[in-house]
Design an enzyme around this catalytic site. Structure first.
Site, PDB file in Angstrom:
ATOM      1  N   GLY A 132      51.732  96.659  24.881  1.00  0.00           N
ATOM      2  CA  GLY A 132      50.901  95.691  24.156  1.00  0.00           C
ATOM      3  C   GLY A 132      49.841  96.312  23.265  1.00  0.00           C
ATOM      4  O   GLY A 132      50.157  96.925  22.247  1.00  0.00           O
ATOM      5  N   GLU A 188      55.687  84.952  33.667  1.00  0.00           N
ATOM      6  CA  GLU A 188      56.373  83.830  33.032  1.00  0.00           C
ATOM      7  C   GLU A 188      56.766  82.807  34.109  1.00  0.00           C
ATOM      8  O   GLU A 188      56.801  83.125  35.297  1.00  0.00           O
ATOM      9  CB  GLU A 188      57.667  84.322  32.370  1.00  0.00           C
ATOM     10  CG  GLU A 188      57.487  85.444  31.393  1.00  0.00           C
ATOM     11  CD  GLU A 188      56.789  84.989  30.136  1.00  0.00           C
ATOM     12  OE1 GLU A 188      57.007  83.841  29.724  1.00  0.00           O
ATOM     13  OE2 GLU A 188      55.998  85.765  29.586  1.00  0.00           O
ATOM     14  N   ASP A 199      61.837  94.230  32.147  1.00  0.00           N
ATOM     15  CA  ASP A 199      60.836  94.334  31.071  1.00  0.00           C
ATOM     16  C   ASP A 199      60.386  95.799  30.936  1.00  0.00           C
ATOM     17  O   ASP A 199      60.365  96.362  29.827  1.00  0.00           O
ATOM     18  CB  ASP A 199      59.646  93.415  31.411  1.00  0.00           C
ATOM     19  CG  ASP A 199      58.496  93.557  30.435  1.00  0.00           C
ATOM     20  OD1 ASP A 199      58.554  92.922  29.371  1.00  0.00           O
ATOM     21  OD2 ASP A 199      57.546  94.299  30.741  1.00  0.00           O
ATOM     22  N   LYS A 203      61.014  98.877  27.823  1.00  0.00           N
ATOM     23  CA  LYS A 203      59.921  99.690  27.270  1.00  0.00           C
ATOM     24  C   LYS A 203      60.160 101.177  27.560  1.00  0.00           C
ATOM     25  O   LYS A 203      59.888 102.037  26.715  1.00  0.00           O
ATOM     26  CB  LYS A 203      58.594  99.227  27.871  1.00  0.00           C
ATOM     27  CG  LYS A 203      58.230  97.794  27.476  1.00  0.00           C
ATOM     28  CD  LYS A 203      57.111  97.245  28.355  1.00  0.00           C
ATOM     29  CE  LYS A 203      56.740  95.822  27.980  1.00  0.00           C
ATOM     30  NZ  LYS A 203      55.816  95.187  28.942  1.00  0.00           N
TER      31      LYS A 203
HETATM   32  P1  NAP Z   1      55.879  82.978  22.506  1.00  0.00           P
HETATM   33  O1  NAP Z   1      54.489  82.620  22.887  1.00  0.00           O
HETATM   34  O2  NAP Z   1      57.009  82.370  23.257  1.00  0.00           O
HETATM   35  O3  NAP Z   1      56.043  82.650  20.948  1.00  0.00           O
HETATM   36  C1  NAP Z   1      57.284  82.711  20.293  1.00  0.00           C
HETATM   37  C2  NAP Z   1      57.124  82.052  18.942  1.00  0.00           C
HETATM   38  O4  NAP Z   1      58.340  82.172  18.236  1.00  0.00           O
HETATM   39  C3  NAP Z   1      56.802  80.560  19.004  1.00  0.00           C
HETATM   40  O5  NAP Z   1      55.897  80.219  17.980  1.00  0.00           O
HETATM   41  C4  NAP Z   1      58.166  79.880  18.753  1.00  0.00           C
HETATM   42  O6  NAP Z   1      58.051  78.630  18.097  1.00  0.00           O
HETATM   43  C5  NAP Z   1      58.788  80.873  17.805  1.00  0.00           C
HETATM   44  N1  NAP Z   1      60.258  80.891  17.884  1.00  0.00           N
HETATM   45  C6  NAP Z   1      61.033  81.298  18.899  1.00  0.00           C
HETATM   46  N2  NAP Z   1      62.344  81.230  18.562  1.00  0.00           N
HETATM   47  C7  NAP Z   1      62.369  80.762  17.287  1.00  0.00           C
HETATM   48  C8  NAP Z   1      63.416  80.473  16.375  1.00  0.00           C
HETATM   49  N3  NAP Z   1      64.701  80.634  16.709  1.00  0.00           N
HETATM   50  N4  NAP Z   1      63.086  80.027  15.151  1.00  0.00           N
HETATM   51  C9  NAP Z   1      61.788  79.839  14.789  1.00  0.00           C
HETATM   52  N5  NAP Z   1      60.754  80.111  15.620  1.00  0.00           N
HETATM   53  C10 NAP Z   1      61.043  80.559  16.847  1.00  0.00           C
HETATM   54  O7  NAP Z   1      56.102  84.558  22.589  1.00  0.00           O
HETATM   55  P2  NAP Z   1      54.977  85.696  22.564  1.00  0.00           P
HETATM   56  O8  NAP Z   1      54.417  85.865  23.927  1.00  0.00           O
HETATM   57  O9  NAP Z   1      54.064  85.461  21.424  1.00  0.00           O
HETATM   58  O10 NAP Z   1      55.868  87.004  22.312  1.00  0.00           O
HETATM   59  C11 NAP Z   1      56.370  87.314  21.036  1.00  0.00           C
HETATM   60  C12 NAP Z   1      56.936  88.729  21.041  1.00  0.00           C
HETATM   61  O11 NAP Z   1      55.881  89.642  21.323  1.00  0.00           O
HETATM   62  C13 NAP Z   1      58.012  88.990  22.098  1.00  0.00           C
HETATM   63  O12 NAP Z   1      58.963  89.875  21.574  1.00  0.00           O
HETATM   64  C14 NAP Z   1      57.243  89.645  23.227  1.00  0.00           C
HETATM   65  O13 NAP Z   1      58.041  90.493  24.034  1.00  0.00           O
HETATM   66  C15 NAP Z   1      56.245  90.461  22.429  1.00  0.00           C
HETATM   67  N6  NAP Z   1      55.045  90.802  23.200  1.00  0.00           N
HETATM   68  C16 NAP Z   1      54.340  89.811  23.792  1.00  0.00           C
HETATM   69  C17 NAP Z   1      53.193  90.137  24.510  1.00  0.00           C
HETATM   70  C18 NAP Z   1      52.362  89.056  25.137  1.00  0.00           C
HETATM   71  O14 NAP Z   1      51.340  89.368  25.719  1.00  0.00           O
HETATM   72  N7  NAP Z   1      52.744  87.767  25.040  1.00  0.00           N
HETATM   73  C19 NAP Z   1      52.805  91.474  24.632  1.00  0.00           C
HETATM   74  C20 NAP Z   1      53.557  92.472  23.992  1.00  0.00           C
HETATM   75  C21 NAP Z   1      54.677  92.121  23.264  1.00  0.00           C
HETATM   76  P3  NAP Z   1      57.295  77.371  18.810  1.00  0.00           P
HETATM   77  O15 NAP Z   1      55.849  77.760  18.884  1.00  0.00           O
HETATM   78  O16 NAP Z   1      57.524  76.223  17.897  1.00  0.00           O
HETATM   79  O17 NAP Z   1      57.925  77.239  20.155  1.00  0.00           O
HETATM   80  N1  HSE Z   2      55.530  90.334  30.730  1.00  0.00           N
HETATM   81  C1  HSE Z   2      54.925  91.511  30.172  1.00  0.00           C
HETATM   82  C2  HSE Z   2      53.969  92.099  31.213  1.00  0.00           C
HETATM   83  C3  HSE Z   2      54.180  91.153  28.910  1.00  0.00           C
HETATM   84  O1  HSE Z   2      53.699  91.495  32.264  1.00  0.00           O
HETATM   85  O2  HSE Z   2      53.502  93.217  31.013  1.00  0.00           O
HETATM   86  C4  HSE Z   2      54.117  92.272  27.915  1.00  0.00           C
HETATM   87  O3  HSE Z   2      55.373  92.722  27.484  1.00  0.00           O
END
Ligand code: NAP
Ligand code: HSE
Length: 436
Positions: A132, A188, A199, A203
């Site tokens: 992250g 989740e 996960d 990484k």
């Molecule tokens: P998230 O909260 O589920 O957000 C996903 C977004 O993508 C939402 O806005 C969703 O739309 C949109 N979306 C999904 N599929 C789509 C499609 N087919 N067409 C158009 N829009 C679509 O996910 P996130 O937690 O932000 O994570 C995003 C990425 O960052 C992932 O690859 C994750 O592994 C990475 N990441 C996340 C974190 C973390 O702390 N969350 C940390 C490091 C990396 P709606 O809003 O309309 O549903």
């Molecule tokens: N599910 C992941 C975690 C979020 O718990 O670290 C970041 O990839």
């Protein structure tokens, strides 16, 4: 002042943090960059959904963002393999620079996407895909490019680190600690990928590919989760001077590479032992630099957005320096040769040398300890520590081995299970961080 337009694929947890940072830190970034980053079109699944941030131009068609001629940089924060992989590829083929936070895409399709980027002279940055908000990809790719990395130990999943911390500090059993992690929003609704280690494995594959110039995919990573760790294991570990952590381990050995994710006993004095709660850390050992540790928040909206926007600034600097990407047809992109990498074989875990903690439920009778010790000896597994506690007719026997071939340890366990005097092999956890 020149402007550069950022097109956003996804506006969930990370995407909304990116929007906030582009706005709230916009003046500082413009001063650093000598150009202003402006938010262009944003693709989401449901444009009608209420969001914490105002979006100027929302669409449910991500291809419109990728194809928009005004977009200079595409940021992919959708998650999952498809359609994210195809959209990143299309953006690169359309001559856009791309930033992604997507570990699934980079772990499974990194080389294919890197080839497409090279073909068109585009940048592909992915700092947030591992740990992250903790800068680790750029330090490994750039700052350590002159060194020879030997080993990478990482706490790469915040959810499991939080669960193990609560089990250690408060004696919670695994299901209660998991429920707590879900209540706080770390895990989740379906926590399988976190708890089963997948996960962290994605990484680990990314880090190992960078550290060892190798092609490592999640399928190459031996992966075990934390669901079988018990309060008894944690209590035994504590008494012997260890904490239990879910580690990602990548190491080079004789020109080959092993990559694994599993729970491990880490000595109290090791820097990773003090990485608590939902924090992440990566401990790297290089020939020249020695030991380094990168530490911080591995998840969350703003920490992750910090890494994403940092990548956007990197790409913007390249653009301003004249690194314009060219649009290339897919057919041409796929015939571009990849730069030659030393081909390092990924070695099966069974051939790796590891120390193990083994907890046995045994009959408490004369000769039992001798037969257990003999079984270890028959497989050339040397015992470092033995501790026994009787409880009437049965006893718990706890052993820590010296470093031994994983395959030999497994053969030992199979033979132990066949002994009449061994009621159960209650736990097997590897020991990492020092030969003790
Ligand atoms: P998230 O909260 O589920 O957000 C996903 C977004 O993508 C939402 O806005 C969703 O739309 C949109 N979306 C999904 N599929 C789509 C499609 N087919 N067409 C158009 N829009 C679509 O996910 P996130 O937690 O932000 O994570 C995003 C990425 O960052 C992932 O690859 C994750 O592994 C990475 N990441 C996340 C974190 C973390 O702390 N969350 C940390 C490091 C990396 P709606 O809003 O309309 O549903
Ligand atoms: N599910 C992941 C975690 C979020 O718990 O670290 C970041 O990839």
């Amino acid at each position: 002042m020149e402007t550069l337009t950022v097109g956003l694929l996804g506006c969930g947890t990370v995407g909304s943090g990116v929007v906030r940072l582009l706005r709230e830190h916009g003046d500082d970034i413009a001063a650093r960059l000598g150009a202003r980053l402006v938010l262009g079109p944003v693709a989401v699944r449901d444009p009608g959904k209420h969001r914490d941030v105002d979006l100027p131009l929302v669409t449910d068609d991500p291809r419109k963002v990728v194809a928009d001629p005004d977009v200079d940089i595409v940021v992919e924060v959708l998650g999952g393999l498809e359609p994210a992989r195809s959209l990143v590829l299309e953006a690169l083929e359309a001559g856009k620079h791309v930033v992604t936070a997507n570990k699934v895409v980079m772990a499974n399709a990194g080389p294919e996407l890197a080839a497409a980027a090279r073909a068109g002279g585009a940048r592909l940055e992915y700092e947030a895909a591992v740990a992250g908000g903790v800068p680790v990809i750029k330090p490994m790719r750039e700052s350590l490019a002159g060194d020879r990395v030997r080993k990478v130990l990482g706490i790469l999943n915040g959810t499991t680190n939080y669960i193990l911390t609560r089990m250690t500090d408060d004696g919670l059993p695994f299901p209660a600690a998991l429920a707590e992690a879900q209540r706080l929003g770390y895990a989740e609704a379906d926590p399988t990928a976190d708890v089963e280690g997948h996960d962290a494995a994605a990484k680990a594959a990314i880090l190992a590919s960078i550290a060892f110039d190798a092609r490592v995919t999640p399928a190459d990573v031996h992966t075990e989760g934390i669901a079988r760790i018990t309060p008894t294991d944690i209590a035994h570990a504590r008494r012997m001077g260890f904490v239990v952590k879910l580690l990602a381990i990548a190491e080079e050995d004789g020109g080959e590479v092993t990559v694994r994710v599993h729970p491990a006993l880490v000595p109290h004095e090791h820097p990773l032992a003090n990485v608590r709660d939902a924090y992440n850390a990566v401990f790297v050992t290089g020939d020249a630099a020695g030991s380094l540790m990168f530490y911080g928040r591995g998840a969350g909206s703003l920490p992750t957005a910090s890494a994403v926007v940092g990548d956007v600034v990197t790409v913007a600097r390249a653009l301003l320096a004249g690194e314009r990407a060219r649009s290339r047809p897919a057919s041409e992109v796929h015939t571009m040769p990849a730069p030659t990498l030393p081909v390092r074989r990924v070695r099966p875990f069974e051939t790796t040398s590891v120390q193990s903690y083994v907890l046995l439920d045994v009959v408490d009778a004369p000769g039992v300890l001798a037969s257990v010790a003999a079984t270890f000896g028959e497989h050339a597994v040397s015992i470092r520590t033995v501790w026994q506690e009787g409880a009437g007719e049965t006893a718990q026997l706890l052993l820590i081995t010296h470093a031994a071939r994983e395959g030999d340890v497994r053969a030992t366990l199979a033979d132990l299970r066949a002994l009449d005097t061994v009621r159960a092999v209650a736990s097997v956890i590897r020991v990492e961080g020092a030969e003790v």
